[in-house]
Design an enzyme around this catalytic site. Structure first.
Site, mmCIF file in Angstrom:
data_model
loop_
_atom_site.group_PDB
_atom_site.id
_atom_site.type_symbol
_atom_site.label_atom_id
_atom_site.label_comp_id
_atom_site.label_asym_id
_atom_site.label_seq_id
_atom_site.Cartn_x
_atom_site.Cartn_y
_atom_site.Cartn_z
ATOM 1 N N THR A 147 10.716 6.786 -7.636
ATOM 2 C CA THR A 147 9.915 5.604 -7.290
ATOM 3 C C THR A 147 9.871 4.591 -8.430
ATOM 4 O O THR A 147 9.401 3.477 -8.233
ATOM 5 C CB THR A 147 8.469 5.962 -6.856
ATOM 6 O OG1 THR A 147 7.775 6.545 -7.965
ATOM 7 C CG2 THR A 147 8.457 6.912 -5.673
ATOM 8 N N SER A 195 8.082 12.424 -2.986
ATOM 9 C CA SER A 195 7.656 11.016 -2.949
ATOM 10 C C SER A 195 8.756 10.123 -2.385
ATOM 11 O O SER A 195 8.482 9.011 -1.950
ATOM 12 C CB SER A 195 7.227 10.545 -4.336
ATOM 13 O OG SER A 195 8.291 10.674 -5.252
ATOM 14 N N HIS A 245 14.383 12.810 -8.631
ATOM 15 C CA HIS A 245 15.507 13.386 -7.889
ATOM 16 C C HIS A 245 16.474 14.039 -8.874
ATOM 17 O O HIS A 245 16.969 13.391 -9.800
ATOM 18 C CB HIS A 245 16.249 12.289 -7.113
ATOM 19 C CG HIS A 245 15.482 11.778 -5.931
ATOM 20 N ND1 HIS A 245 14.307 12.318 -5.487
ATOM 21 C CD2 HIS A 245 15.760 10.740 -5.074
ATOM 22 C CE1 HIS A 245 13.875 11.665 -4.416
ATOM 23 N NE2 HIS A 245 14.725 10.699 -4.150
ATOM 24 N N THR A 272 0.814 -1.225 0.000
ATOM 25 C CA THR A 272 0.000 0.000 0.000
ATOM 26 C C THR A 272 0.843 1.268 0.000
ATOM 27 O O THR A 272 0.314 2.346 -0.223
ATOM 28 C CB THR A 272 -0.947 0.046 1.227
ATOM 29 O OG1 THR A 272 -0.157 -0.009 2.410
ATOM 30 C CG2 THR A 272 -1.942 -1.087 1.204
ATOM 31 N N GLY A 273 2.138 1.136 0.223
ATOM 32 C CA GLY A 273 3.004 2.313 0.240
ATOM 33 C C GLY A 273 3.200 2.891 -1.158
ATOM 34 O O GLY A 273 2.675 2.383 -2.142
ATOM 35 N N ARG A 299 -0.595 -3.134 8.376
ATOM 36 C CA ARG A 299 -1.728 -2.395 8.918
ATOM 37 C C ARG A 299 -3.012 -2.630 8.131
ATOM 38 O O ARG A 299 -4.106 -2.503 8.638
ATOM 39 C CB ARG A 299 -1.431 -0.894 8.941
ATOM 40 C CG ARG A 299 -0.678 -0.473 10.205
ATOM 41 C CD ARG A 299 -0.190 0.932 10.056
ATOM 42 N NE ARG A 299 0.390 1.105 8.715
ATOM 43 C CZ ARG A 299 0.979 2.208 8.293
ATOM 44 N NH1 ARG A 299 1.068 3.249 9.082
ATOM 45 N NH2 ARG A 299 1.506 2.286 7.087
ATOM 46 N N CYS A 350 17.256 5.377 -3.800
ATOM 47 C CA CYS A 350 16.766 6.077 -4.999
ATOM 48 C C CYS A 350 17.698 7.177 -5.479
ATOM 49 O O CYS A 350 17.701 7.515 -6.667
ATOM 50 C CB CYS A 350 15.368 6.639 -4.753
ATOM 51 S SG CYS A 350 15.227 7.621 -3.253
ATOM 52 N N GLU A 392 20.667 9.703 4.678
ATOM 53 C CA GLU A 392 20.749 9.600 3.220
ATOM 54 C C GLU A 392 22.165 9.785 2.676
ATOM 55 O O GLU A 392 22.601 9.039 1.799
ATOM 56 C CB GLU A 392 19.818 10.654 2.613
ATOM 57 C CG GLU A 392 19.650 10.569 1.114
ATOM 58 C CD GLU A 392 18.556 9.611 0.691
ATOM 59 O OE1 GLU A 392 18.061 8.846 1.562
ATOM 60 O OE2 GLU A 392 18.194 9.610 -0.491
#
Lengths: 353, 353, 353, 353
Positions: free
Chosen positions: C331, C179, C242, C14-15, C40, C149, C202
């Protein structure tokens, strides 16, 4: 003032509205913040607990004060400002009000029949409900509520027009700022290049609160005003300042230029009393085609964030209708600022003794 | 189709709407772009002249085509799409229309009595005005106009409700996208953290065009619909997609669930005719609390950008009023897409021969 | 393919990355999503559980599939894609890997000596580590990880330059999309009219992962490349993509035009093998002064979101240094897309049997 | 002060920097704005001519002053502030300088050998060039220039580090605010959900100006500092405040904590002289992980917008390198504020007599 300042507690002090209380009460002539209450942050210093998200630099004195848990029975203060989340406010606002004069921004008790919902310029006489409240609840203190941030600017702009023309219907579309959702609030992924046409429960609150505040006080209750209020809310990508576009229909015919005068000339008790947080003009009317705008005008006026800025006043569909755009700072006049102004008026009227 | 494609010219081809024409006509089954007209960019290749601001990659064939000046007397095409700026359109749209079937997005001639202002699903019968136009002007070609981008979505949503309940008043507040202002359009310094409650001339256009499109065609003219339309416009920081919040009052009582069915079931001639650019559903009704949203829904439907997305359908002040939020893509259905759909319908009805 | 598709589970479905898996695997020629795992949301249908925040309409088949809890011991699938949060991935990735070929986007095991950290175009030979992994861990399945990413686009751009000129130092400043922080991620109040010069952990990850991926594989380990990598990260108000601004110093002298050729000509195993998710060109070099730009270019190329777009290639301080700007979809290539490409390559090399 | 104020002209007074001059010189203790010069707006009152885009309310006195055309030969003032566009500045700055002490923000003459390019805290001794200038040009007045808005913050942060460690290379990536492009500047359609990795001519200017300002003054010229400066610029969606991410290599080994002290302790002539527009601390060092941020920190310090805010000071690749993030307000310290500070220093040193 020769006498010492009244000691104030802020409940929910680390939230966005809590931060406005801290800012606005620093150097206040009558009130001094002496107690900071927060649940999750209890035990920390304020400076450690708060996620400060304003460019204003918080006062060092407050940053070094401890945040403590709520202890309504043993707090040692003269008045209480509550900006707790709704659920917590249900629990705590009345407990504090039982002992202390309490002004609350929470929605929890706003619609209770014996609780004044107050904008000092609009319905100061509703304070008279406190007698009913004391009689009914047996409290030593009192509870006064400050309205929803969207209702606040709307009611300030409608009040003089209602007095002059008797409003029958108000149709309002809002473009509300992100700070109205608190922190963390709206995820950035939701709002960049976007508008969200929904805020849970908001439309109902604005309509009901507007009618209550514009309602008439009889001996021991408020009769809501019979005008129709239809509200459509939207969240937009602005930081602060709720913009509202309103169409109204009136009983008496309305002339645009006269209506602007009516708005411009509006003054209330806080202006008469020269309260410290009262803006010189509760309503500023702009004549430029493209104003008010949130970023440019939300801090306009003699007390930044306390005036409602109205513009684009123009004819509606006929002689009995009018359109206008209004802007109101949601965390200042729409929350902390209005609550402080309430407390100032209560102070001058002897309600804080 | 066995026969060859109709050759189309695009006037004002480097602008934002011009770019949408290029995108939407690439691979069109009936039309082929053969002439690019621009004033400032004349003499350059399209790829040199255009400031492409879409993520869609423009077709190489078009990028290498020359842009030329307008020569309405000697152009060698079968139809013309005009997205010229208002002033230029005043000069050129009629010159082209004298010789070629011309569909124009410009506002210049929209309100002329003998010029159809058309949404193919809404008022296809207004095309009948072309006979009046030909008779009166003696043109070999014709001029049909496509409405203002804000009026378009509004009229699509109002049409089935008007048919079902007879609308007496519509009060609309808009939140319009940046692309509606063209390029360069709105300076970024004006719109970041802001809303601008004004777009020059827009409120008047939307009201007048709505009433013309919903008006009845008599033998040789359109009588504007008598409904009251009050529009308050705002520019917000979205890229594409005009969001509109509408409150309507109706003659007949309106049931919310039934109204949704009425909206959902709406179909027009383009759907019957299965035109290439016709979306399966002109109106998409969303049930989620917080939709439509510009970024998520502006491209919804079987032909992206051509459907009007309606949500938050709910009761107004009484049984004769209704509220809803609608979203319409301003450079697709609000401009190039609607014009192409007009041309497709004209093609099928024999108006392009 | 005559044979039936491999059945895939998505962990953390669901992410935001989970949503990309759903989108990219719909209609995949080799893989079919048959199991959705979420903690969840377990027990709900996917359509109820997911907060879909993309304009792409999710496939009905998936929307109606149930989301279940993780059961690594009894899952009935052929391969597993994991986009679990770091902590959950620590728990579950290895449990799944013990039984199934597992490709994970999580950072949890990326730096383990026997776990390949893979970009199929860059270091396909690192897959050879799986022999070490199987030997050491006794797994029936396997674990391959997909990089951070920000590291992904950087390493793709550095790889051909490193081969050609031997990079000694890379100094990189990033401007990362929202995102990348997942959902709800960055509060809007933090990022409107702002840049945040920090993302926890990061900078260290990007440096370490870059050196591992560009490192040499010996018989049973990877020696990190000795180049210096200094990374300074920033979050900006873009939705996806990015952007990274890089300065490099090289051992051999570097000619700007030649360097562009080197970047343009780069191809890897996925291109040779014509894998379904492989872009024709892993690197797209733009010549315009002001490109790449996130909104315009993040979906460039034959498989949208899978190419790294490089621009502004220019001289650094001397003949041994070079500057460039690169853009990579965080993503897609930075998560789900790269993981799917890994699985496709593993499939063709027989690692999924 | 007993004596009357010096009369100042502002050239280019309706632009964004012009607006900052108006704001910052209102109530200035030594200077008084008496002449407003603008080309397109000449003949209008300032209040009619200016597109005011700041929330600060402009002073009524100035709003009612006329804007006039440039008349360098007959102006009746004591000093001149120029914020003309580059081309106009080429024409006019020297004409004004021939008669009046002139401080210019324009880039036109910054790199002239006999023109000081000045940050009062950094290279006050470069004012000595004015003797050369007077000798060579025979001017009654003088011309001093204020640097590029991106170079300003960078040089302030580099100066104490250069003195302490001798910088050999500085690699800088910038994230620049929209107000740096003037008005109307960057179209909103370009920057929402986007970053633009290019500003025409900026990278070259920043490098060259940095080296000039840090250069040594010999008897009659400046030798640019030999350090290498590589700058990569980006425009982001912030209103004000240029953020810069810097990596430096030094001759002497650098300790992070000591470097912070060096930055914190930096003071210059304006602080010694207690000039009215001098911030108490030219550099503010923040210790929080995620600061400085443009919206929160651009107005930090005792004179809002005049301090450079430095954060994230950390190790680079080895003992001879250091990384940091800096923030500088581009229209205050990066333009009007620095120019006013220059004039104040000149006043105290007797250069305005």
């Amino acid at each position: 003032m020769g006498k010492s300042k009244l000691r104030a507690a802020i409940l929910g002090v680390t939230g966005m509205v809590g931060q406005q209380y801290v800012r606005m009460l620093e150097n206040h002539p009558w009130f001094e913040v002496t107690t900071l209450v927060g649940s999750r942050s209890a035990g920390k210093l304020y400076g450690e607990a708060v996620e400060w998200i304003d460019s204003y630099e918080p006062p060092a004195r407050i940053m070094n004060m401890p945040v403590k848990v709520a202890e309504p029975e043993s707090e040692d203060v003269d008045l209480v400002f509550s900006s707790l989340p709704t659920e917590a406010a249900y629990q705590l606002d009345t407990k504090y009000a039982a002992r202390f004069p309490t002004v609350s921004d929470a929605s929890s008790y706003r619609m209770e029949p014996d609780v004044p919902l107050l904008i000092p310029e609009v319905n100061p006489d509703h304070l008279g409900l406190l007698e009913v409240q004391r009689r009914k609840r047996g409290w030593k203190g009192s509870l006064v509520t400050s309205p929803n941030c969207t209702a606040t600017g709307l009611v300030i702009a409608l009040k003089p027009l209602h007095d002059a023309y008797r409003i029958r219907k108000a149709v309002v579309s809002t473009m509300q700022a992100l700070s109205g959702a608190g922190y963390p609030g709206v995820p950035s992924l939701r709002i960049i290049d976007n508008v969200i046409p929904y805020i849970k429960g908001e439309e109902e609150k604005v309509a009901a609160e507007t009618k209550k505040m514009l309602g008439a006080k009889s001996s021991d209750a408020i009769s809501p005003d019979p005008m129709g209020v239809s509200v459509m809310v939207h969240r937009v990508a602005t930081i602060d300042g709720h913009l509202e576009s309103a169409y109204i229909e009136t009983e008496r015919p309305v002339d645009v230029e006269e209506a602007k005068e009516v708005l411009r000339d509006f003054r209330g008790k806080p202006q008469e009393m020269k309260l410290p947080t009262a803006p010189e003009r509760p309503i500023i009317v702009m004549e430029q085609d493209d104003r008010p705008q949130p970023r440019l005008d939300r801090m306009a006026g003699s007390v930044p964030g306390m005036s409602t800025v109205v513009g684009r006043v123009r004819r509606g569909l006929d002689d009995h209708s009018l359109r206008l755009t209004l802007l109101s700072h949601n965390t200042i006049r729409g929350a902390a600022g209005n609550a402080i102004l309430i407390a100032e008026m209560m102070h001058e009227l002897g309600y804080l003794e």
